[in-house]
Design a protein around this motif. Sequence first.
Motif, PDB file in Angstrom:
ATOM      1  N   UNK A 240       0.821  -1.199   0.000  1.00 24.82           N
ATOM      2  CA  UNK A 240       0.000   0.000   0.000  1.00 24.82           C
ATOM      3  C   UNK A 240       0.851   1.242   0.000  1.00 24.82           C
ATOM      4  N   UNK A 241       0.550   2.152   0.891  1.00 24.20           N
ATOM      5  CA  UNK A 241       1.316   3.380   0.982  1.00 24.20           C
ATOM      6  C   UNK A 241       2.538   3.259   1.863  1.00 24.20           C
ATOM      7  N   UNK A 242       2.734   2.090   2.481  1.00 27.67           N
ATOM      8  CA  UNK A 242       3.864   1.885   3.368  1.00 27.67           C
ATOM      9  C   UNK A 242       4.861   0.923   2.742  1.00 27.67           C
ATOM     10  N   UNK A 243       6.079   1.001   3.222  1.00 30.18           N
ATOM     11  CA  UNK A 243       7.130   0.044   2.843  1.00 30.18           C
ATOM     12  C   UNK A 243       7.298  -0.039   1.331  1.00 30.18           C
ATOM     13  N   UNK A 244       7.465   1.119   0.706  1.00 29.10           N
ATOM     14  CA  UNK A 244       7.719   1.154  -0.729  1.00 29.10           C
ATOM     15  C   UNK A 244       9.221   1.099  -0.995  1.00 29.10           C
ATOM     16  N   UNK A 245       9.531   0.708  -2.217  1.00 31.58           N
ATOM     17  CA  UNK A 245      10.912   0.747  -2.705  1.00 31.58           C
ATOM     18  C   UNK A 245      11.871  -0.069  -1.838  1.00 31.58           C
ATOM     19  N   UNK A 246      11.416  -1.204  -1.340  1.00 32.33           N
ATOM     20  CA  UNK A 246      12.280  -2.048  -0.509  1.00 32.33           C
ATOM     21  C   UNK A 246      13.043  -3.044  -1.386  1.00 32.33           C
ATOM     22  N   UNK A 247      14.303  -3.198  -1.036  1.00 32.33           N
ATOM     23  CA  UNK A 247      15.155  -4.195  -1.685  1.00 32.33           C
ATOM     24  C   UNK A 247      15.752  -5.106  -0.621  1.00 32.33           C
ATOM     25  N   UNK A 248      16.182  -6.260  -1.058  1.00 28.82           N
ATOM     26  CA  UNK A 248      16.784  -7.217  -0.124  1.00 28.82           C
ATOM     27  C   UNK A 248      18.104  -7.721  -0.708  1.00 28.82           C
ATOM     28  N   UNK A 249      18.924  -8.252   0.148  1.00 30.21           N
ATOM     29  CA  UNK A 249      20.191  -8.859  -0.250  1.00 30.21           C
ATOM     30  C   UNK A 249      20.494  -9.951   0.768  1.00 30.21           C
ATOM     31  N   UNK A 250      20.563 -11.181   0.301  1.00 33.92           N
ATOM     32  CA  UNK A 250      20.891 -12.321   1.163  1.00 33.92           C
ATOM     33  C   UNK A 250      22.105 -13.012   0.565  1.00 33.92           C
ATOM     34  N   UNK A 251      23.169 -13.065   1.320  1.00 33.43           N
ATOM     35  CA  UNK A 251      24.378 -13.679   0.776  1.00 33.43           C
ATOM     36  C   UNK A 251      25.106 -14.467   1.856  1.00 33.43           C
ATOM     37  N   UNK A 252      25.955 -15.365   1.397  1.00 35.79           N
ATOM     38  CA  UNK A 252      26.831 -16.123   2.287  1.00 35.79           C
ATOM     39  C   UNK A 252      28.267 -15.993   1.829  1.00 35.79           C
ATOM     40  N   UNK A 253      29.175 -16.044   2.775  1.00 34.76           N
ATOM     41  CA  UNK A 253      30.591 -15.917   2.453  1.00 34.76           C
ATOM     42  C   UNK A 253      31.385 -17.002   3.150  1.00 34.76           C
ATOM     43  N   UNK A 254      32.369 -17.529   2.446  1.00 40.05           N
ATOM     44  CA  UNK A 254      33.373 -18.418   3.033  1.00 40.05           C
ATOM     45  C   UNK A 254      34.737 -17.807   2.738  1.00 40.05           C
ATOM     46  N   UNK A 255      35.478 -17.491   3.780  1.00 40.45           N
ATOM     47  CA  UNK A 255      36.839 -16.956   3.634  1.00 40.45           C
ATOM     48  C   UNK A 255      37.786 -17.913   4.344  1.00 40.45           C
ATOM     49  N   UNK A 256      38.694 -18.480   3.600  1.00 41.94           N
ATOM     50  CA  UNK A 256      39.568 -19.523   4.113  1.00 41.94           C
ATOM     51  C   UNK A 256      41.020 -19.084   3.980  1.00 41.94           C
ATOM     52  N   UNK A 257      41.715 -19.136   5.090  1.00 32.45           N
ATOM     53  CA  UNK A 257      43.146 -18.825   5.102  1.00 32.45           C
ATOM     54  C   UNK A 257      43.899 -20.110   5.443  1.00 32.45           C
ATOM     55  N   UNK A 258      44.846 -20.485   4.619  1.00 29.86           N
ATOM     56  CA  UNK A 258      45.643 -21.664   4.915  1.00 29.86           C
ATOM     57  C   UNK A 258      47.084 -21.395   4.497  1.00 29.86           C
ATOM     58  N   UNK A 259      48.003 -21.832   5.312  1.00 31.87           N
ATOM     59  CA  UNK A 259      49.382 -21.519   4.989  1.00 31.87           C
ATOM     60  C   UNK A 259      50.379 -22.346   5.772  1.00 31.87           C
ATOM     61  N   UNK A 260      51.607 -22.166   5.420  1.00 39.45           N
ATOM     62  CA  UNK A 260      52.711 -22.831   6.100  1.00 39.45           C
ATOM     63  C   UNK A 260      53.818 -21.813   6.327  1.00 39.45           C
ATOM     64  N   UNK A 261      54.581 -22.020   7.389  1.00 40.03           N
ATOM     65  CA  UNK A 261      55.666 -21.099   7.712  1.00 40.03           C
ATOM     66  C   UNK A 261      56.892 -21.898   8.149  1.00 40.03           C
ATOM     67  N   UNK A 262      58.017 -21.484   7.619  1.00 42.18           N
ATOM     68  CA  UNK A 262      59.276 -22.175   7.876  1.00 42.18           C
ATOM     69  C   UNK A 262      60.232 -21.220   8.563  1.00 42.18           C
ATOM     70  N   UNK A 263      60.900 -21.700   9.602  1.00 43.25           N
ATOM     71  CA  UNK A 263      61.792 -20.847  10.373  1.00 43.25           C
ATOM     72  C   UNK A 263      63.102 -21.565  10.661  1.00 43.25           C
ATOM     73  N   UNK A 264      64.158 -20.792  10.830  1.00 42.72           N
ATOM     74  CA  UNK A 264      65.486 -21.316  11.136  1.00 42.72           C
ATOM     75  C   UNK A 264      65.669 -21.383  12.651  1.00 42.72           C
ATOM     76  N   UNK A 265      66.239 -22.463  13.141  1.00 40.71           N
ATOM     77  CA  UNK A 265      66.438 -22.591  14.586  1.00 40.71           C
ATOM     78  C   UNK A 265      67.636 -23.498  14.864  1.00 40.71           C
ATOM     79  N   UNK A 266      68.137 -23.442  16.098  1.00 40.26           N
ATOM     80  CA  UNK A 266      69.183 -24.351  16.591  1.00 40.26           C
ATOM     81  C   UNK A 266      68.522 -25.418  17.446  1.00 40.26           C
ATOM     82  N   UNK A 267      68.575 -26.688  17.079  1.00 42.24           N
ATOM     83  CA  UNK A 267      68.019 -27.735  17.946  1.00 42.24           C
ATOM     84  C   UNK A 267      68.751 -27.750  19.292  1.00 42.24           C
ATOM     85  N   UNK A 268      68.005 -27.661  20.368  1.00 46.30           N
ATOM     86  CA  UNK A 268      68.618 -27.600  21.695  1.00 46.30           C
ATOM     87  C   UNK A 268      69.454 -28.834  21.987  1.00 46.30           C
ATOM     88  N   UNK A 269      68.997 -30.010  21.555  1.00 48.50           N
ATOM     89  CA  UNK A 269      69.768 -31.221  21.846  1.00 48.50           C
ATOM     90  C   UNK A 269      71.129 -31.192  21.146  1.00 48.50           C
TER      91      UNK A 269
END
Length: 1019
Positions: free
Chosen positions: A464-493
């Motif tokens: 009617x005269x209310x709630x005009x010009x309404x829009x909607x947006x429904x979305x889903x997101x998957x954000x995935x972070x995966x990685x590896x890291x290499x470091x230099x060290x002295x083995x204590x033994x």
Amino acid sequence: MLASYGFIFRLGVQGMLLKNRFVTSVAVVALASVIGAAGVAQAQTTADTTTAPAPPKKPKSDSSEVEGLVITGSRIKQTNYNSADPITQITQQQATLTGAIDTAQILQLSSVANNNVQINNNFTGYVVTGGPGVNTLSLRGLGAQRTLILIDGQRMGPAGVGGTVGPVDLNTIPISIIDHVDIDNTGASSIYGSDAVAGVVNIITKKNMDGGDLKITGNPSQQGGGEEYDVQGSWGKTFDRGYVTTGFDVYVQEALKNGQRDYLNCARDIATVPGTNTSADIIDPSTGQPKCNNLFLSPGIEDVGDGLLYRPEKGGVPSGYDYDGGALDVPGFQAVGINNNTLAGSGLPTLTPAQTRASESIVPYAPPQFAQADAVSPVSRYTFTLNGGFDLTPHAQLYGSFLFNERKSEQVGVSQFFGADLNPVQNPGFVEALPVLAQLSFDSQTVNYYRTVVGVKGDLPSFGGLLNNWTYDVYGQAAIDQGSYTTTYNPTDRVNAVLDADYDGGNPAGGALGCDARFLNANDHAACVPFNVYQAVANGGFTPQQQAFLYQQATGHTSYDHYYIEPTATGDVFKLPAGMVKAAIGGEFRWESLDDTPPAAFVAQNAYNLSTTGITKGSESSQEVYGELQIPVLADFPLVKRFDITVSGRYSNYSNYGSNGTYKVGIDWQVTDWLTFRGTHGTAFRAPELYEQYLADQSSFLGQLSIDPCINYGTTNISANVKKNCAAAGLPANYAGGGESAEILQGGGAGLKPETSINNTIGIVFQPKWFGLNLKAAVTYYDYDIKNQISNFGAANILYQCYNSNTYPNNPFCQLFTRTPYVAGSPAGTTGGITTVNDDFVNIAEEVDQGLDWETTYVANLPRDFKLTIDANMAWTFYTKTTLLNGLVNNYLGQVGQPAFNGNVNFRLDHGPWTFNYYLYMVGPQSDNDFVASQDTNYYDTGETVDLNHKVPFYTTSDISVQRRFDKFIVTAGVKNVYDTPPPYYSAEGFQYREGVVPLASQFDLVGRSFFVSLEKKF
């Protein structure tokens, strides 16, 4: 670098191993359907909005309302860009004209961020949140975890490596996808949820492509090192019922080595004769130049038994350098750094200042490895993007996007190997030797980041005269972070094996050889390598066989999963005399998990002199609902052309701590066509990050003197409570400390509460159009008050809080550390010491931050079809302080790295297809003189007084460029740092870490003058 202090505090922090199959399948299925649908469609035009591409246009309603757009800081569709929130905008064109080809550069050097140190590739060897190689953004200097970053209005997922992944890594956002950036400089949690405490950065991507684009940019430096290169391409096609765009970006930054710049390669003291500019530095006799103090005693030996330093015997000493026939030398090693304190009780003659300087001048503080270490660490990034949309009906659109980003980064640093006097067979005559050697260390990271968004958006029916010009947006997101890291060290033994850590004479052959296989771990099948630590120092380093035995690399793995679903709707509610009341409603349902498995050697505490840690694993879910209402109160009255009020609120429920609410009220009062007042008041919150809750204990070490308030409490200026409680602990008034360093354990905190804040802004927008004037100026005052800040309290604070309390020993802080019982009559340093301190994350602080932003744009049409555009952005911080639980107030405003003023001015002159650009970058003066002494009254124990420079002057750099546009070709060329302005010099013994003579602060250009060329072809 931290290695300068004898330890390498490098916490391997790495990106996340996720379920590859799930990510790939989601991306492929969603995007294949989008692209396939688009492929059978024909030509569509989309509107430029701050969310995903706009739904298909609908016929205008009888109200004749213009089709809306959503601006940053609001969920409501607007018919213009009016907002109560102050918004800073940075365009892709501005970035191109200043030679910026990296998203981190664009954002970190903006005036709203440059008032504090930002984490970039200059932090080689330092522990940073998110792990090595990460680039983050901290608006107002309030912390990267308090800055929310969006892409097209949608929340980004974290990226990085290690147990502290939490902030967004700017490496995951290629500059090629950016059309412009909106920065909302207010707290916006009621609109966007957690983390939007300091503000919101919204990356608006390029849209409406119909064709292709290829752009190649190079930015070599004049002196070599730190070069940047970027190749990007994109292609798009629009159809009647759909669109598709795809693109790639390849970015490479080369390393800048310390040895490539004089100001990085020599950490001289920068001491001067008081009241003059005459250098008072120690002079290196081998160069005739001020001595470089890059790393402690490498190679050399510290005899901790008598406090003397030694270098390998090289023969020959400067004139005036005589110790009574070398009485202090040890066979093969020459005593250096001698002064009258170290001579006390020796019976040798006292030294003159000149003799003390001569002795200090040959202490080995500049190993050749330092020149090979990174000042700016290298990185390469590869990004692929794919976006598409298809109109399911005239009122509904299916859309999707996919981003893959791979970051490969590495850091070359200098570590120091500290031996021990544990093998009397090899000892040539030291009392208690500590051999020191420098060695290059190599760390690297590979981080893969996947981000998929799938959604449906469109029009809702009117009622009617209310709630005009309404829009909607429904979305889903998957954000995935995966990685590896290499470091230099002295083995204590292995270190124990070569040093014979438990040598008791029972294995003289092992002692003579310097490698005892009894100390090797059962699963370490390496053959012992003969080793004499004193000979290694004398030779200046290890043999290749020794280095291979003592230096290993290990790899850890990290994954961070970030999923959420968000439904939103916005439109008109009803009409008032002043205009249409508009609203937006929505919800957000999020789930996140962190899983970090460090290298096995670090979990097993088999990494010598390095922080060790365990597996970090945790998850969290949240449910949120929010609403926003924009009310036009008055319009077209005297002194009120328009007066709007916007209110918003959000309810959040988190599985790990409970629920809370936030709100915000904004006022936008347009007095006339040329004058507007605006202001906001609201609350914001930040939920504890997963790493703050679940980080596995990480161990490091601090000396007793730096944490224990009971040391010599009888003669120090300390509170009566501390003196009373230290005595109650059984310690004598002249207690000298417990000897060995204390182990500091830092991990996630149980029962953390969310941070909350109250944010206020008030501003004026002045945009006169008199006599053809085209000017817009906006001034905004801001005030943030953040409570329950999450941080580590600090080992020294924990002990002080315990011993200064009225409830000792029952104060809760007293339960966070252990001390060995003091035994009267025991040798100094053997009993009574602090052994461990538990310094987990807690809600401990309140921070207040106040300042002023000024933004101005002036456009003038000049004779002969020239057009001048001047953009100025300035930021002043008036007040900032952090108050800890114990009442301790820290106010670092104006210190080096936290300037009270910063800004930039851009002058652009357009004439037909030509553009000429000049960019002026400014950072205000800074000083650490309130935190450290500006004089050393006993320089190297010579008795001399010298001035030290712990201030930096007003700092500026200038960039120039020229651009020529052809029909489908654009050429841009320019010079960055035209005058080759070096970073400011900063003396030793300061409040800041240094790289060479440069304070470690992101505001200063380390590379120097560079030249950039950009070639862009459209087709």
